[in-house]
Enzyme design. Structure first.
Site, PDB file in Angstrom:
ATOM      1  N   GLY A  46      21.101 -11.811 -19.011  1.00  0.00           N
ATOM      2  CA  GLY A  46      21.993 -12.972 -19.036  1.00  0.00           C
ATOM      3  C   GLY A  46      21.693 -13.797 -17.807  1.00  0.00           C
ATOM      4  O   GLY A  46      20.532 -14.076 -17.516  1.00  0.00           O
ATOM      5  N   GLU A  47      22.720 -14.121 -17.077  1.00  0.00           N
ATOM      6  CA  GLU A  47      22.545 -14.913 -15.851  1.00  0.00           C
ATOM      7  C   GLU A  47      23.288 -14.179 -14.731  1.00  0.00           C
ATOM      8  O   GLU A  47      24.522 -14.105 -14.751  1.00  0.00           O
ATOM      9  CB  GLU A  47      23.095 -16.325 -16.103  1.00  0.00           C
ATOM     10  CG  GLU A  47      23.053 -17.221 -14.900  1.00  0.00           C
ATOM     11  CD  GLU A  47      21.665 -17.354 -14.297  1.00  0.00           C
ATOM     12  OE1 GLU A  47      20.688 -17.553 -15.037  1.00  0.00           O
ATOM     13  OE2 GLU A  47      21.564 -17.233 -13.063  1.00  0.00           O
ATOM     14  N   SER A  48      22.509 -13.659 -13.782  1.00  0.00           N
ATOM     15  CA  SER A  48      23.107 -12.749 -12.809  1.00  0.00           C
ATOM     16  C   SER A  48      24.151 -13.421 -11.910  1.00  0.00           C
ATOM     17  O   SER A  48      25.122 -12.780 -11.504  1.00  0.00           O
ATOM     18  CB  SER A  48      22.023 -12.074 -11.975  1.00  0.00           C
ATOM     19  OG  SER A  48      21.166 -13.035 -11.428  1.00  0.00           O
ATOM     20  N   CYS A  77      16.811  -6.976 -17.246  1.00  0.00           N
ATOM     21  CA  CYS A  77      16.671  -8.322 -16.689  1.00  0.00           C
ATOM     22  C   CYS A  77      17.839  -8.658 -15.740  1.00  0.00           C
ATOM     23  O   CYS A  77      17.930  -8.055 -14.687  1.00  0.00           O
ATOM     24  CB  CYS A  77      16.488  -9.336 -17.805  1.00  0.00           C
ATOM     25  SG  CYS A  77      15.599 -10.775 -17.225  1.00  0.00           S
ATOM     26  N   ARG A 105      14.402 -13.223  -8.219  1.00  0.00           N
ATOM     27  CA  ARG A 105      14.808 -13.782  -9.517  1.00  0.00           C
ATOM     28  C   ARG A 105      13.864 -14.894  -9.972  1.00  0.00           C
ATOM     29  O   ARG A 105      13.251 -15.563  -9.157  1.00  0.00           O
ATOM     30  CB  ARG A 105      16.230 -14.348  -9.431  1.00  0.00           C
ATOM     31  CG  ARG A 105      17.264 -13.281  -9.139  1.00  0.00           C
ATOM     32  CD  ARG A 105      18.640 -13.885  -8.915  1.00  0.00           C
ATOM     33  NE  ARG A 105      19.021 -14.690 -10.057  1.00  0.00           N
ATOM     34  CZ  ARG A 105      19.449 -15.948  -9.968  1.00  0.00           C
ATOM     35  NH1 ARG A 105      19.573 -16.531  -8.809  1.00  0.00           N
ATOM     36  NH2 ARG A 105      19.765 -16.600 -11.058  1.00  0.00           N
ATOM     37  N   ILE A 135      12.033 -12.999 -20.134  1.00  0.00           N
ATOM     38  CA  ILE A 135      12.739 -14.285 -20.229  1.00  0.00           C
ATOM     39  C   ILE A 135      13.291 -14.651 -18.858  1.00  0.00           C
ATOM     40  O   ILE A 135      14.227 -14.015 -18.368  1.00  0.00           O
ATOM     41  CB  ILE A 135      13.869 -14.194 -21.262  1.00  0.00           C
ATOM     42  CG1 ILE A 135      13.269 -13.782 -22.610  1.00  0.00           C
ATOM     43  CG2 ILE A 135      14.611 -15.529 -21.363  1.00  0.00           C
ATOM     44  CD1 ILE A 135      14.281 -13.519 -23.676  1.00  0.00           C
ATOM     45  N   ARG A 136      12.682 -15.616 -18.238  1.00  0.00           N
ATOM     46  CA  ARG A 136      13.023 -15.967 -16.840  1.00  0.00           C
ATOM     47  C   ARG A 136      13.243 -14.680 -16.040  1.00  0.00           C
ATOM     48  O   ARG A 136      14.259 -14.476 -15.371  1.00  0.00           O
ATOM     49  CB  ARG A 136      14.256 -16.865 -16.781  1.00  0.00           C
ATOM     50  CG  ARG A 136      13.925 -18.297 -17.211  1.00  0.00           C
ATOM     51  CD  ARG A 136      14.816 -19.309 -16.548  1.00  0.00           C
ATOM     52  NE  ARG A 136      16.198 -19.019 -16.776  1.00  0.00           N
ATOM     53  CZ  ARG A 136      17.139 -19.056 -15.837  1.00  0.00           C
ATOM     54  NH1 ARG A 136      16.846 -19.379 -14.597  1.00  0.00           N
ATOM     55  NH2 ARG A 136      18.376 -18.778 -16.135  1.00  0.00           N
ATOM     56  N   HIS A 171      13.274  -7.630 -21.802  1.00  0.00           N
ATOM     57  CA  HIS A 171      14.300  -7.363 -22.829  1.00  0.00           C
ATOM     58  C   HIS A 171      13.708  -6.504 -23.947  1.00  0.00           C
ATOM     59  O   HIS A 171      13.077  -7.046 -24.852  1.00  0.00           O
ATOM     60  CB  HIS A 171      14.762  -8.677 -23.460  1.00  0.00           C
ATOM     61  CG  HIS A 171      15.611  -9.516 -22.571  1.00  0.00           C
ATOM     62  ND1 HIS A 171      16.973  -9.590 -22.703  1.00  0.00           N
ATOM     63  CD2 HIS A 171      15.290 -10.313 -21.536  1.00  0.00           C
ATOM     64  CE1 HIS A 171      17.463 -10.406 -21.783  1.00  0.00           C
ATOM     65  NE2 HIS A 171      16.458 -10.861 -21.064  1.00  0.00           N
ATOM     66  N   GLU A 173      15.433  -4.940 -26.219  1.00  0.00           N
ATOM     67  CA  GLU A 173      16.306  -5.060 -27.401  1.00  0.00           C
ATOM     68  C   GLU A 173      15.873  -6.198 -28.316  1.00  0.00           C
ATOM     69  O   GLU A 173      16.093  -6.141 -29.519  1.00  0.00           O
ATOM     70  CB  GLU A 173      17.777  -5.204 -26.963  1.00  0.00           C
ATOM     71  CG  GLU A 173      18.228  -6.558 -26.436  1.00  0.00           C
ATOM     72  CD  GLU A 173      17.726  -6.905 -25.044  1.00  0.00           C
ATOM     73  OE1 GLU A 173      16.998  -6.108 -24.422  1.00  0.00           O
ATOM     74  OE2 GLU A 173      18.062  -8.016 -24.576  1.00  0.00           O
TER      75      GLU A 173
END
Ligand code: GLN
Length: 188
Positions: A46-48, A77, A105, A135-136, A171, A173
């Site tokens: 997600g976005e940490s 991630c 990051r 992903i990023r 990721h 999943e």
């Protein structure tokens, strides 16, 4: 076996599906008290920076640290970023320090620089080739002496195990890779 997925933010739905696929019972966690119902946890991507805010706003920090002393956690991630020890690039992320690595990051660039590639994973001497979506993604810079690297990508560690915990910069999943869920939650 009931496994929690931290569902404050990010890619938690897909992890739930993988757990069900493996015959484990997923529980989406929104309150710290729910940790008492599970014997393992996933911190999703997600976005940490957002995840950090929500962890603290929902009083998850101390319960997560206590949980990590007894049960396994898989971080993917942003989840790995939250589990890392120290960050060298962003004071807004105050990580939990559960896995002894430091990370940078967004180390591969922007969203458009996200990619899918094959990865060779080595678990206890057995090799697995999997697809991995970055992903990023962060880069792991420093690996503590008790941390085992399970996979490298272009020379950089991308999958690590520290005691009962597993952290991935990608990721699994999204490509229906169940290997790390099996490894973390005991059905490998
Ligand atoms: N770039 C995100 C962060 O810094 C991580 C991206 C992800 O989880 N896929 O938190």
């Amino acid at each position: 076996m009931k496994i929690g997925v931290l569902a404050l933010q990010g890619d938690y739905q897909k992890h739930s599906q993988i757990l069900s696929q493996l015959g484990l019972t997923p529980l989406l966690l929104r309150y710290p008290q729910q940790l008492q119902e599970v014997s393992g946890l996933i911190i999703p991507g997600g976005e940490s920076t957002t995840m950090r805010k929500l962890i603290d706003a929902n009083d998850f920090r101390q319960p997560l640290l206590a949980f990590a002393r007894r049960f396994p956690i898989l971080g993917t991630c942003a989840g790995l970023i939250m589990m890392s020890h120290l960050l060298d690039d962003d004071p807004r992320v105050n990580p939990l320090g559960i896995i002894d690595v430091t990370v940078t990051r967004n180390a591969y660039g922007r969203q458009l620089d996200s990619f899918l590639d094959e990865l060779e994973v080595n678990i206890d001497g057995k090799k697995h080739t999997i697809a991995a979506s970055f992903i990023r993604a962060p880069i792991i810079n420093v690996v503590g002496s008790d941390v085992e690297v399970l996979a490298h990508y272009h020379g950089e560690p991308v999958a690590v195990r520290h005691g009962r915990h597993v952290g991935l910069t990608f990721h699994p999943e999204l490509n229906d890779v169940t290997l790390f869920h099996q490894l973390t939650f005991g059905s490998y």
